[in-house]
Design an enzyme around this catalytic site. Structure first.
Site, PDB file in Angstrom:
ATOM      1  N   ASP A 112       0.834  -1.201   0.000  1.00 40.62           N
ATOM      2  CA  ASP A 112       0.000   0.000   0.000  1.00 40.62           C
ATOM      3  C   ASP A 112       0.871   1.254   0.000  1.00 40.62           C
ATOM      4  O   ASP A 112       2.006   1.231   0.473  1.00 40.62           O
ATOM      5  CB  ASP A 112      -0.840   0.086   1.292  1.00 40.62           C
ATOM      6  CG  ASP A 112      -1.818  -1.045   1.415  1.00 40.62           C
ATOM      7  OD1 ASP A 112      -2.162  -1.647   0.385  1.00 40.62           O
ATOM      8  OD2 ASP A 112      -2.224  -1.318   2.559  1.00 40.62           O
TER       9      ASP A 112
HETATM   10  N1  URA Z   1      -1.418  -5.832   3.999  1.00 43.62           N
HETATM   11  C1  URA Z   1      -1.802  -4.537   4.041  1.00 43.62           C
HETATM   12  O1  URA Z   1      -2.777  -4.200   4.702  1.00 43.62           O
HETATM   13  N2  URA Z   1      -1.075  -3.637   3.344  1.00 43.62           N
HETATM   14  C2  URA Z   1       0.013  -3.970   2.613  1.00 43.62           C
HETATM   15  O2  URA Z   1       0.629  -3.095   2.001  1.00 43.62           O
HETATM   16  C3  URA Z   1       0.387  -5.306   2.577  1.00 43.62           C
HETATM   17  C4  URA Z   1      -0.350  -6.229   3.288  1.00 43.62           C
END
Ligand code: URA
Length: 263
Positions: A112
């Site tokens: 993310d």
């Molecule tokens: N889980 C999440 O919530 N965000 C990420 O970037 C990777 C795994």
């Protein structure tokens, strides 16, 4: 034949596209049959097509070149950076943080915008496919700083599988690094890569994620790599990645396959 009478290396078109980092071999087959690939100016839809040195291969209008060498890179992605090579919205992307010499590497899976940590990038499309396909369940470990102190019931839920709106998660492993009344640090290991999965798992408890860092991806560890910097994988890591890939390919040689997932 080559200039000195030796055979020129000939390679199947789908393999060529995978080696160029366009996609996995299977996805490349779909691109070919859908008419997205041209060889020497002609659209090719036959999967048996071979190409050799000197042939001009185009995918979606762009010339595709197989890099001389495979490249495998680990980046410590900082927060507020997109896990893409281009962002139409003009935000900073990982493209500005990875090497530009040698083969063009692309991210394997996704973190993310607000998540930092280990991002693996390569131009080896077949390896990327294995590492992201849900059926191979490559382990990923995240360090989550969450609000409050996690309760035993919450931990049990994670271990049993959390009910999410896109289905129950597979059992996760949890390790409490530090538990305090205001914040706790938890290492979470999962085998899937669904969108915002770790954040959504914690949202089902009263302990929202305050920060998230990926520490491990399969055999790769973040170690002390500073945010915003990258390194090539070590020989030992590459052997472990190749072992994982050949085990996965052996296990599916006779079976049907489908698409990879997000991260
Ligand atoms: N889980 C999440 O919530 N965000 C990420 O970037 C990777 C795994």
């Amino acid at each position: 034949m080559g200039p000195r009478g030796e055979e020129k290396p000939v390679v199947r078109l789908q393999k060529y596209l995978a080696h160029a980092g366009v996609s996995s071999r299977r996805k490349a087959e779909e691109f070919i049959t859908a008419g997205h690939v041209r060889v020497n100016g002609k659209t090719v839809r036959e999967l048996g097509t071979s190409v050799e040195a000197g042939d001009r291969v185009e995918f979606a209008g762009n010339v595709v070149v197989v890099p001389d060498e495979k490249r495998y890179v680990v980046l410590n992605k900082p927060e507020k950076v997109m896990t893409t090579m281009r962002d139409p919205g003009g935000r900073k992307t990982v493209a500005s943080l990875v090497p530009r010499d040698g083969g063009r590497v692309v991210p394997v899976g996704r973190l993310d915008y607000d998540t930092s940590g280990l991002l693996f990038l390569t131009n080896d499309g077949d390896m990327a496919h294995v590492l992201t396909h849900p059926k191979f369940g490559v382990e990923k470990t995240y360090r989550a700083v969450v609000q409050g102190r996690l309760q035993g019931e919450d931990m049990k839920k994670f271990i049993a599988g959390v009910r999410l709106d896109d289905g129950r998660s597979r059992p996760a492993k949890l390790r409490v690094v530090r538990a305090g009344p205001a914040v706790s640090e938890i290492d979470v290991t999962i085998h899937e890569g669904r969108n915002r999965q770790v954040r959504r798992m914690f949202e089902t408890t009263d302990h929202p994620v305050l920060s998230l860092v990926r520490l491990r991806f399969g055999p790769l560890n973040l170690g002390d790599l500073s945010p915003g910097t990258w390194r090539d994988v070590t020989d030992r890591e590459l052997s472990a990645l190749r072992a994982l890939q050949s085990d996965a390919e052996r296990s599916t040689r006779d079976g049907a396959d489908d698409e990879g997932d997000a991260s």
